[in-house]
Each structure stands twice: as structure tokens, then as C-alpha cells.
Design an enzyme around this catalytic site. Structure first.
Site, PDB file in Angstrom:
ATOM      1  N   GLU A  21      51.369 -28.414  31.585  1.00  0.00           N
ATOM      2  CA  GLU A  21      51.965 -27.873  30.366  1.00  0.00           C
ATOM      3  C   GLU A  21      51.536 -26.419  30.190  1.00  0.00           C
ATOM      4  O   GLU A  21      50.861 -25.837  31.038  1.00  0.00           O
ATOM      5  CB  GLU A  21      51.524 -28.689  29.150  1.00  0.00           C
ATOM      6  CG  GLU A  21      50.019 -28.745  28.951  1.00  0.00           C
ATOM      7  CD  GLU A  21      49.602 -29.704  27.853  1.00  0.00           C
ATOM      8  OE1 GLU A  21      50.468 -30.337  27.240  1.00  0.00           O
ATOM      9  OE2 GLU A  21      48.389 -29.823  27.621  1.00  0.00           O
ATOM     10  N   ASP A  26      45.214 -22.487  21.917  1.00  0.00           N
ATOM     11  CA  ASP A  26      46.496 -21.951  22.398  1.00  0.00           C
ATOM     12  C   ASP A  26      46.742 -20.520  21.909  1.00  0.00           C
ATOM     13  O   ASP A  26      47.727 -20.248  21.221  1.00  0.00           O
ATOM     14  CB  ASP A  26      47.659 -22.837  21.951  1.00  0.00           C
ATOM     15  CG  ASP A  26      47.557 -24.256  22.459  1.00  0.00           C
ATOM     16  OD1 ASP A  26      46.999 -24.454  23.547  1.00  0.00           O
ATOM     17  OD2 ASP A  26      48.020 -25.171  21.755  1.00  0.00           O
TER      18      ASP A  26
END
Length: 323
Positions: free
Chosen positions: A201, A34
Site C-alpha cells: 500500500e 502518513d
């Protein structure tokens, strides 16, 4: 002979249509999950924030490295009183005025007991971050969404919005105060896939007038080394766009992003597997707008701790992002 030429042209066209660019070079500290990337104005240093190590900070003199781990943004964890406040996820970083704003998620895997926090710094160096805790974007068991993966965008009218969400009701958008430390209104759903596990997401909105481009990760993100998903069900990066920051996102075919829409920007190919956790930033040094993300290099390994930092320049010639 003519038939053979037509067949070869058709094969070449199909191959070109579904091909993706390989990631740009990366050296030294390239294992990451991420990522959030920004270039410091004062000296041109690249900063990369990522999940783990209480938001790990790495720096480099170029996007391709060599990257050096410098420490943690929040070495004491978050002041948010929730499980997971010592294991922070999914950072997003942006500059507002003279300050850099770092958004992060507090949660535990598979839980809706979640909140998005924010910290600020003038330099982004370890030890300079002030944690403000909750932004007001929170969720609990039974909420319509999961309050993680926050991303803040400056809208064309000068206002700020945060997109967020994961699984459950998927991705929402909420207006933010100025400066964007706290939410200022009610949320609106902007992306939803009602099928399967609702695996959407990691939203990231990029404004490129006249459109807002909603990038998101779709599919299974993790655990590839122990339970790999069916082919095509692993992470991939999709996009929809809208002329409004908080509604009516559609894909290339005009399918609404709230009705399973989403055109794929980057998917598994060659030795790249499961790209996602993406963001975009403008880097004139590298040649323009850059899509960055993490991925599995199948020649190295499928473990979550083996995810690699990837990046590609974006071509906008069609009005849609192509890497």
C-alpha cells in the site's frame, strides 16, 4: 593475519550493504502518521499534512523543525458520503499552477467502501481549503482494489496520473484530467504481491528522468504495541522503476512489481522500526531529494499514536534510491 583481514573486510562490506541512514533531526510536533510534505514557494514555509484531525497541518521553517500544529485542512470533514468522512487518511499534496492539491482517503479500517477525495488551496493554510469531494476513484466490496492512498504525479508528457490502492489487488494507476480533480480513464495494476495478506500500500511515484520510481510500503503497518508481526514482516519501504508511468515496473533484479517484485529502500534498523507511509520531494535547502516517512522509535514506544516523522536525503548514484 591475512585471513583475519579478509574476514574483517567481508564483515565491513556486509554491514555497509545492509545499513540504512538514521532519520534526520525532528523537534517539537514530531508524532505523525502518513506524512505528506511540501515547501511553500512564496515564503519557504514547510507544510506537513498527516492522517487524523481531519488531515492535520503542521508547519516549520525547516525540515527538521520545530514543527507546530496549525489545525485541520478540512475542519468539517469531507463531503464524500461514506463512513469515515470525519476521519480522513493518507494525504498527498502537490502544486498545479497557482493551486495546491490535497488528496485524501475516506474509508474505515479493513473495508473496501472507500473513495479518494481532493481539495485545493492557494496558500495551504487552515481555513483556505475548498473540498471538491470525490475524484472518481472509488471502490466497494468485491472491487479489484481498495481506493485509498492516492498519489498524483506529473508525467514527462505533461499528463497526470494517480497511483492508489491497499491490499486486495494492491496498487493501481489511473490517468487524471488536467487540472487533476477527477480521473479520466480506466485503471491499470502496477504492483501486486499474491502471497499472504497482499500487504502492499501507500504508493508514491517519483519521476526522475528517464525513470518513474514507484515507492510503496510493504508489510504490517500498525498495532505493534499489541500484536507485533514476525521479524521482517513489519512495514518497510520498497521501490520498483519503469520508463513508463503506468506499466512494467521492475525491481533491481528485474522482477516485475506485479509479480512480488520490490527492492527495499528502508527497513527496520537500530531503534527505527517499521518505516513506511512514505513520499519524496525536492528540497534544495536540505540538499536534494528527500524521502520522508513515519516510523516507530523503539526507545519511545510502539503505539500507533507514537509514530515519528522521519526523513533522509536520497543518493541516486547507482540509479536506484539509497538513504
Amino acid at each position: 593475519m591475512m585471513l583475519l583481514k579478509l574476514i574483517l573486510l567481508l564483515v565491513a562490506f556486509v554491514s555497509t550493504a545492509i545499513s540504512y541512514g538514521n532519520p534526520g533531526a525532528c523537534s517539537n510536533a514530531c508524532n505523525v502518521h502518513d506524512p505528506a510534505v511540501i515547501r511553500r514557494d512564496s515564503d519557504g514555509t514547510y507544510f506537513r499534512f498527516s492522517t487524523g484531525n481531519k488531515i492535520q497541518i503542521a508547519t516549520s521553517s525547516s525540515l527538521s523543525g520545530p514543527w507546530t500544529i496549525k489545525g485541520s485542512a478540512l475542519s468539517m470533514g469531507s463531503k464524500i458520503n461514506l463512513a469515515g468522512n470525519q476521519d480522513l487518511w493518507a494525504p498527498d499534496v502537490t502544486k498545479v499552477g497557482d493551486n495546491y492539491y490535497l488528496y485524501y482517503s475516506v474509508s474505515t479500517f479493513g473495508s473496501q467502501e472507500s473513495a479518494i477525495g481532493v481539495a485545493t488551496s492557494k496558500t495551504m493554510d487552515p481555513g483556505t481549503w475548498t473540498d471538491y469531494g470525490r475524484t472518481g476513484v472509488v471502490s466497494h466490496a468485491g472491487s479489484a482494489y481498495n481506493a485509498i492512498d492516492g498519489n498524483v504525479v506529473l508525467a514527462g508528457d505533461g499528463s497526470y496520473y494517480m497511483s492508489f490502492g491497499s491490499f486486495w489487488g494492491d496498487i493501481y494507476n489511473v490517468p487524471m484530467n488536467n487540472p487533476p480533480l477527477t480521473a479520466s480513464g480506466s485503471s491499470t495494476r502496477i504492483a501486486y504481491n499474491s502471497t499472504g495478506s497482499h500487504a502492499i500500500e501507500g504508493s508514491f511515484i517519483w519521476y526522475r528522468s528517464p525513470y518513474y520510481y514507484l515507492f510503496f510500503s510493504a508489510g504490517t503497518c500498525c498495532g505493534y504495541d499489541s500484536n507485533r508481526p514476525a521479524p521482517g514482516m513489519e512495514y518497510r519501504i520498497n521501490v520498483c522503476r519503469s520508463t513508463s508511468v503506468n506499466r512494467e515496473y521492475v525491481d533491481k533484479n528485474g522482477v516485475s512489481c506485479t509479480a512480488k517484485g520490490g527492492s527495499t529502500v528502508l527497513a527496520s534498523h537500530d531503534n527505527v522500526y517499521g518505516p513506511g507511509g512514505q513520499g519524496v520531494f525536492l528540497d534544495n535547502v536540505s540538499g536534494g531529494e528527500v524521502l520522508y516517512y513515519h516510523y516507530v522509535d523503539t526507545t519511545i514506544g510502539y503505539g500507533d499514536g507514537q509514530k515519528r516523522f522521519g526523513w533522509n536525503l536520497i543518493n541516486w548514484s547507482t540509479g536506484w534510491p539509497v538513504v
